[in-house]
Design an enzyme around this catalytic site. Sequence first.
Site, PDB file in Angstrom:
ATOM      1  N   HIS A   1       1.095  -1.382  -0.218  1.00 32.03           N
ATOM      2  CA  HIS A   1      -0.258   0.189  -0.388  1.00 32.03           C
ATOM      3  C   HIS A   1       0.458   1.445  -0.257  1.00 32.03           C
ATOM      4  CE1 HIS A   1      -2.918  -2.858   0.180  1.00 32.03           C
ATOM      5  NE2 HIS A   1      -2.655  -3.630   1.727  1.00 32.03           N
TER       6      HIS A   1
ATOM      7  N   GLU B   1      -1.235   0.605   7.917  1.00 37.40           N
ATOM      8  CA  GLU B   1       0.053  -0.135   7.544  1.00 37.40           C
ATOM      9  C   GLU B   1       0.527   0.153   6.480  1.00 37.40           C
ATOM     10  OE1 GLU B   1      -0.862  -4.722   4.552  1.00 37.40           O
ATOM     11  OE2 GLU B   1      -3.428  -3.343   4.522  1.00 37.40           O
TER      12      GLU B   1
ATOM     13  N   HIS C   1       2.906  -6.719   4.534  1.00 35.76           N
ATOM     14  CA  HIS C   1       1.596  -6.453   5.021  1.00 35.76           C
ATOM     15  C   HIS C   1       1.553  -6.314   6.480  1.00 35.76           C
ATOM     16  CE1 HIS C   1       0.216  -5.670   1.153  1.00 35.76           C
ATOM     17  NE2 HIS C   1       0.867  -6.930   0.241  1.00 35.76           N
TER      18      HIS C   1
ATOM     19  N   GLU D   1       2.390 -11.083   5.960  1.00 33.47           N
ATOM     20  CA  GLU D   1       0.694 -10.644   7.225  1.00 33.47           C
ATOM     21  C   GLU D   1       1.670 -10.751   8.313  1.00 33.47           C
ATOM     22  OE1 GLU D   1      -1.779  -9.069   5.638  1.00 33.47           O
ATOM     23  OE2 GLU D   1      -2.068 -10.338   4.109  1.00 33.47           O
TER      24      GLU D   1
END
Length: 326
Positions: free
Chosen positions: A116, A153, A208, A290
């Site tokens: 992101h 994030e 992430h 993650e």
Amino acid sequence: MSYDESPSPAPRRTSRTTLTIAIAALVPGAFAGWLIWQATGGSDDGGPARNTSASSPSAGSGEGLGSPGPEPRPAPSDSPSPSKPAPGDDGAPGDARPAPGEGPLAGRVVVIDPGHNPGNFKHTAEINKLVDIGTNRKECDTTGTAGNSGYTEAEFTADVSQRLRTLLRKEGATVKLTHENDRAWGPCVDERAEIGNKAKADAVISIHADGSAVGNRGFHVILPALVKSGGADTTKIVAPSRDLGERVAGNFVRTTGSAPSNYLGDDTGLDVRDDLGGLNLSTVPKVFIECGNMRDSKDIALLTSAEWRQKAAQGMADGISGFLKR
């Protein structure tokens, strides 16, 4: 990060004994940390033993978006600042590294994909544009998730990516980032994959953090499924990506003390998916990680700790280094 679509079903559960033997054969040193954690039945925060029963999965993990959480706030003061890349290597000029051509990873190329972009919040029209990921069409990118305090994030992934870059450069690797918050939004998931492909990377990792339900804890590494559809063909990368992912997972346990996810991956810390463009469109070994659940109070306490983020980066670096030295 979390999704507005349901994740692919977790891979079929296999014998814990078989899995332990298989991964231990690949990464005996790293996996020892995993076994120690399992033996003690605890976690790094001194809390109760993990839940080994199947839990309801989060809205998903990887490229998509569920509830984005609070609006982003300024990055913490202990976060590294983005800097101008050196020629041929997206590293900060101050990063320590061996002389050119030296170090155990000399000649190796690693691409780090910080999940992101903090500017995505202001460019929803652009990031909602659909791109072809082989199996279907999907949003260009999403905002990612955030903790209840507003720590996003995108902030987390930028920080850990820069720490990881420094560690890999110290071993002599050439390191490229897909972005350094140096663009207004994006890049799209297909472009992220193409950056690794064009670099002919020896390994790619997309970083992430998840946005799942409270009580869902731990990390998981996402591996590419066998996909051969449209412009996607993962035939050649499935096996090496699994090797990379297992090494990253084992070392992540060892360095951070964090447990494998209690809600995805059948307690292995590994999840296989065919709905992520960043994996489907990759032609080089690639995994997603993650690192924890930003919506759980215990996990977010780790994710916002500079000391823990350094450990997380070290675990990834050790896994990638082991994969490249095999």
